[in-house]
Design a protein around this motif. Structure first.
Motif, mmCIF file in Angstrom:
data_model
loop_
_atom_site.group_PDB
_atom_site.id
_atom_site.type_symbol
_atom_site.label_atom_id
_atom_site.label_comp_id
_atom_site.label_asym_id
_atom_site.label_seq_id
_atom_site.Cartn_x
_atom_site.Cartn_y
_atom_site.Cartn_z
ATOM 1 N N ASP A 52 0.839 -1.199 0.000
ATOM 2 C CA ASP A 52 0.000 0.000 0.000
ATOM 3 C C ASP A 52 0.874 1.250 0.000
ATOM 4 O OD1 ASP A 52 -2.397 1.559 0.252
ATOM 5 O OD2 ASP A 52 -1.723 1.967 2.302
ATOM 6 N N PHE A 53 0.375 2.296 -0.642
ATOM 7 C CA PHE A 53 1.143 3.541 -0.799
ATOM 8 C C PHE A 53 1.513 4.156 0.571
ATOM 9 C CE2 PHE A 53 1.082 8.216 -1.093
ATOM 10 C CZ PHE A 53 2.151 8.407 -1.935
ATOM 11 N N THR A 54 0.535 4.227 1.484
ATOM 12 C CA THR A 54 0.781 4.849 2.797
ATOM 13 C C THR A 54 1.839 4.076 3.575
ATOM 14 O OG1 THR A 54 -1.540 5.430 2.743
ATOM 15 C CG2 THR A 54 -0.412 5.798 4.819
ATOM 16 N N MET A 55 1.769 2.728 3.431
ATOM 17 C CA MET A 55 2.764 1.870 4.080
ATOM 18 C C MET A 55 4.151 2.140 3.486
ATOM 19 S SD MET A 55 2.934 -0.314 6.419
ATOM 20 C CE MET A 55 3.931 -1.668 7.076
ATOM 21 N N ALA A 56 4.195 2.312 2.165
ATOM 22 C CA ALA A 56 5.477 2.582 1.495
ATOM 23 C C ALA A 56 6.042 3.917 1.976
ATOM 24 C CB ALA A 56 5.274 2.602 -0.018
ATOM 25 N N GLN A 57 5.132 4.924 2.072
ATOM 26 C CA GLN A 57 5.578 6.233 2.579
ATOM 27 C C GLN A 57 6.197 6.076 3.964
ATOM 28 O OE1 GLN A 57 1.975 8.667 2.391
ATOM 29 N NE2 GLN A 57 3.036 10.137 1.060
ATOM 30 N N LYS A 58 5.530 5.233 4.766
ATOM 31 C CA LYS A 58 5.951 5.079 6.165
ATOM 32 C C LYS A 58 7.304 4.368 6.271
ATOM 33 C CE LYS A 58 4.495 2.605 10.161
ATOM 34 N NZ LYS A 58 3.607 1.532 10.545
ATOM 35 N N ILE A 59 7.409 3.212 5.603
ATOM 36 C CA ILE A 59 8.651 2.438 5.789
ATOM 37 C C ILE A 59 9.843 3.110 5.102
ATOM 38 C CG2 ILE A 59 7.440 0.216 6.076
ATOM 39 C CD1 ILE A 59 8.402 -0.483 3.204
ATOM 40 N N LEU A 60 9.559 3.891 4.066
ATOM 41 C CA LEU A 60 10.665 4.555 3.354
ATOM 42 C C LEU A 60 10.928 5.957 3.920
ATOM 43 C CD1 LEU A 60 9.685 3.464 -0.272
ATOM 44 C CD2 LEU A 60 11.488 2.492 1.161
ATOM 45 N N ASP A 61 10.156 6.264 4.969
ATOM 46 C CA ASP A 61 10.358 7.522 5.679
ATOM 47 C C ASP A 61 10.190 8.734 4.757
ATOM 48 O OD1 ASP A 61 10.773 8.899 7.972
ATOM 49 O OD2 ASP A 61 12.960 8.746 7.968
ATOM 50 N N MET A 62 9.147 8.714 3.969
ATOM 51 C CA MET A 62 8.983 9.762 2.959
ATOM 52 C C MET A 62 8.051 10.881 3.398
ATOM 53 S SD MET A 62 8.884 7.517 -0.528
ATOM 54 C CE MET A 62 9.093 8.861 -1.665
ATOM 55 N N GLY A 63 7.438 10.769 4.599
ATOM 56 C CA GLY A 63 6.525 11.812 5.062
ATOM 57 C C GLY A 63 5.420 12.044 4.042
ATOM 58 N N ASP A 64 5.188 13.324 3.690
ATOM 59 C CA ASP A 64 4.154 13.653 2.700
ATOM 60 C C ASP A 64 4.806 13.719 1.302
ATOM 61 O OD1 ASP A 64 1.762 14.405 1.562
ATOM 62 O OD2 ASP A 64 2.029 16.538 2.016
ATOM 63 N N GLY A 65 5.497 12.648 0.958
ATOM 64 C CA GLY A 65 6.197 12.659 -0.320
ATOM 65 C C GLY A 65 5.826 11.459 -1.172
ATOM 66 N N THR A 66 6.237 11.520 -2.411
ATOM 67 C CA THR A 66 6.000 10.395 -3.333
ATOM 68 C C THR A 66 7.087 10.415 -4.410
ATOM 69 O OG1 THR A 66 4.440 9.338 -4.833
ATOM 70 C CG2 THR A 66 4.458 11.728 -4.872
ATOM 71 N N GLY A 67 7.297 9.271 -4.999
ATOM 72 C CA GLY A 67 8.251 9.228 -6.111
ATOM 73 C C GLY A 67 7.654 9.900 -7.344
ATOM 74 N N GLU A 68 6.441 9.493 -7.660
ATOM 75 C CA GLU A 68 5.804 9.981 -8.880
ATOM 76 C C GLU A 68 4.347 10.302 -8.599
ATOM 77 O OE1 GLU A 68 6.241 6.532 -11.313
ATOM 78 O OE2 GLU A 68 8.401 6.815 -11.614
#
Lengths: 229, 424
Positions: free
Chosen positions: B211-227
């Motif tokens: 899931d996107f939110t999980m990816a944000q969390k584990i990759l420590d991206m905060g309110d960010g995204t790759g694309e």
């Protein structure tokens, strides 16, 4: 005395062959009166068919005048030519020229479709014409089921159904055996007498000669001899 | 008279059935081939858009320049405000964020020791926000081979080939090893919920989805995204609209001094798809043009031959007293009616076949097993509005013009010659 319906004055027809003029007809002078049964006789290439084509307004002369039913053929446009043929001239061809997809009845009826007859009138006239040529029992047959003699009778019925003043027949017996040829000629003679139709044949068939009232012999586009009975 | 002539045409197969068959066949092939070429092109764009490029994509400029390395350290931050800005500026586009990341999937035994591991390509997508439509866009339900779509944030979906390589089945625990956006190590344990087959060799080799939110969390991206991928709400890629949006968005940030300023790239300008679109489009157009011209010539010829064959009949009709104008008018009317019937039949069956091929397609997955490009594994046709006219108009007009050309002989020849033509 019968009135004159065709008058040809110094009529010529030439074709350009390899840059040189070839004369199919050379200054022919002829006239025909109503009710004639005339044959234009001569060998192939003598100009018989060309003469009939000009009288029938299928072709136009190169020189001189062809007055048919008071109309100068040279001055007629496409529509006027068509109208002249539609109402006044019937054709019979050597190869019958029936439309193969239509029945005997329809082939004869075709000539009337251009004259705005009602369906009932057409039926009456077609059956009458078929009776004239003795084919009333063959009306539903297609041309490929008919013998040569029967096919030519259909062609005659198609030509006379609109009761034309002139009937032009180009070698009508050439493709028929003697028995059929005589039978066809008798039929034509009967129509000529009873309807008063003017018949002009082109022929080089000896069998036809004895039926003719008038014989015009053509040779190389010139009138060689003319005889009347 | 018209009724009489039509009766004759219907009885004479060489005048009706054969021309109608020739026209129908020509129109059918034109319609079908056009639909097929368009379908393949459209399917290729759709596949690329859904799996990778979107119709437009927003990233940071350095991310775009290094995208082959999947550089999450160059990710796009302040996703919420950028999304809000995009929604207001481009209301006809829907926006969905995705995170692509690399890492290792490790399969431990009961004591936590590694049994097997392998490198994989991670994809963080919105699995639980149904309004984003990502499950449908990636056809996850249709592509499911075993298990189910993740229902919990700690569940992971693996490509079927990857799961076979790791020799694991749904329900098994797997550990992700990777690095955060800032470069720290990350370990996260997931439960494998199921396996899927994308039908695309590039993605089928070693992709896993969380899931996107999980990816944000584990990759420590905060309110960010790759694309941040944008899709037209019509679901169809519209090249000119995408280019306009790209230009308008990039103009805003043209003078920005922020080296991580967002950059919008249209589908055309990603993965050399522009060249492919132009090439396939050009070849498609050339192919269809050649076909339409060839068909028109065949039909023209059919009309011409049909007309020439009938000179004797025209001669007889003229001798009986029909006028040349009337004979010509009826010839044109006949060819128009035959063209109309043939074009209708050809178009009907062409579109019917296109529709069938749109629904079923031709599976070429085996031929693409080693492909490194995203190409549809099922070649499908596409029914579009222009298919109704692409064959119909040439079918209708070609025969008509052929007959009109042949019919000129009625006027050019003397009447006496007409019935002598082709006389046996």
């Amino acid at each position: 005395m019968n009135r004159e319906i065709i008058n040809l004055k110094n009529l010529s027809k030439s074709y350009n062959i390899a840059g040189k003029p070839f004369y199919a007809l050379k200054e022919v002078n002829l006239s025909f009166v109503e009710g004639e049964f005339t044959g234009i006789v001569g060998p192939s290439g003598s100009g018989k068919t060309t003469l009939l084509n000009i009288i029938g307004s299928l072709d136009s002369p190169s020189g001189g005048e062809a007055i048919v039913l008071e109309k100068n053929i040279s001055s007629l446009n496409h529509s006027e030519s068509a109208r002249l043929r539609n109402y006044n001239i019937g054709f019979i061809f050597q190869v019958f020229n029936l439309l193969p997809v239509y029945t005997v009845y329809e082939n004869v009826e075709f000539a009337l479709l251009l004259q705005n007859f009602s369906q009932d009138e057409r039926k009456k006239l077609v059956l009458q014409a078929l009776e004239w040529v003795g084919l009333e029992n063959h009306k539903d047959k297609k041309p490929d089921k008919l013998s040569g003699g029967e096919s030519q009778r259909v062609a005659i019925a198609r030509a006379i159904v609109k009761k034309p003043k002139i009937l032009l027949a180009d070698e009508p017996t050439a493709n028929l055996d003697a028995e059929n040829a005589h039978s066809i000629l008798k039929t034509m003679k009967k129509i000529n007498k009873e309807l008063g139709t003017t018949f002009i044949f082109s022929t080089h068939d000896e069998k036809v000669m004895k039926y003719l009232n008038r014989t015009i012999i053509l040779k190389d586009g010139n009138i060689e001899k003319e005889t009347k009975k | 008279m018209i009724k009489f002539i039509i009766k004759g045409i219907l009885r004479d197969r060489s005048k009706s059935i054969i021309p109608i068959c020739v026209i129908s066949l020509g129109v059918f092939i034109t319609v079908f081939m056009t639909g097929f070429v368009k379908g393949v092109l459209s399917e290729m764009l759709t596949t690329n858009a859904n799996l990778d490029t979107g119709h437009v994509k927003v990233m940071t400029k350095p991310y775009y320049e290094n995208k082959d390395q999947i550089p999450i350290d160059l990710a796009l931050l302040e996703l919420s405000s950028i999304t809000q800005d995009l929604v207001s500026k481009f209301p006809d586009i829907s926006w969905v964020p995705r995170i692509k990341f690399g890492g290792i999937l490790d399969v431990p035994d009961a004591s936590g020791e590694t049994i097997i591991q392998g490198p994989g390509l991670g994809l963080g997508i919105n699995l639980f926000d149904t309004s984003k439509g990502e499950i449908e866009r990636l056809s996850l339900k249709k592509s499911l081979i075993s298990g189910s779509i993740p229902k919990e944030p700690n569940e992971i979906l693996l490509s079927h080939d990857f799961s076979k390589k790791l020799n694991i089945k749904p329900g098994r625990e797997v550990t992700f090893f990777g690095s955060t956006m800032e470069g720290s190590m990350v370990f996260e344990t997931f439960i494998m919920s199921g396996t899927i087959r994308f039908g695309n060799p590039v993605l089928d080799r070693s992709t896993f989805i969380i899931d996107f939110t999980m990816a944000q969390k584990i990759l420590d991206m905060g309110d960010g995204t790759g694309e941040l991928l944008g899709y037209f709400k019509t679901n169809f890629y519209e090249d000119s609209k995408a280019l306009k949006a790209e230009y308008a968005f990039n103009e805003t940030y043209k003078k920005s001094e922020d080296e991580f300023a967002p950059l919008m790239v249209s589908l055309r300008n990603q993965n050399d798809l522009g060249t492919t679109i132009d090439l396939v489009g050009s070849f498609g157009s050339i192919f269809v043009s050649i076909f339409v011209i060839a068909m028109s010539m065949v039909l023209w010829n059919t009309g011409l031959i049909g007309g020439l064959r009938r000179y004797q009949e025209f001669g007889i009709r003229l001798a009986i007293g029909e006028s040349k104008n009337h004979v010509y008018f009826l010839l044109l009317l006949e060819s128009f009616i035959i063209g109309l019937i043939g074009s209708f039949i050809g178009t009907f069956f062409g579109i019917l076949s296109c529709y069938y091929m749109q629904e079923t397609g031709i599976d070429i997955q085996d031929a693409l097993s080693n492909s490194a490009v995203i190409f549809p594994t099922v070649l499908k046709a596409k029914v579009t509005n222009d298919l109704f006219l692409i064959g119909f108009i040439p079918g209708l007009l070609a025969m008509f013009f052929g007959s009109s050309l042949a019919g000129r002989g009625i006027f050019k020849r003397s009447t006496a010659r007409l019935f002598k033509e082709l006389e046996v």
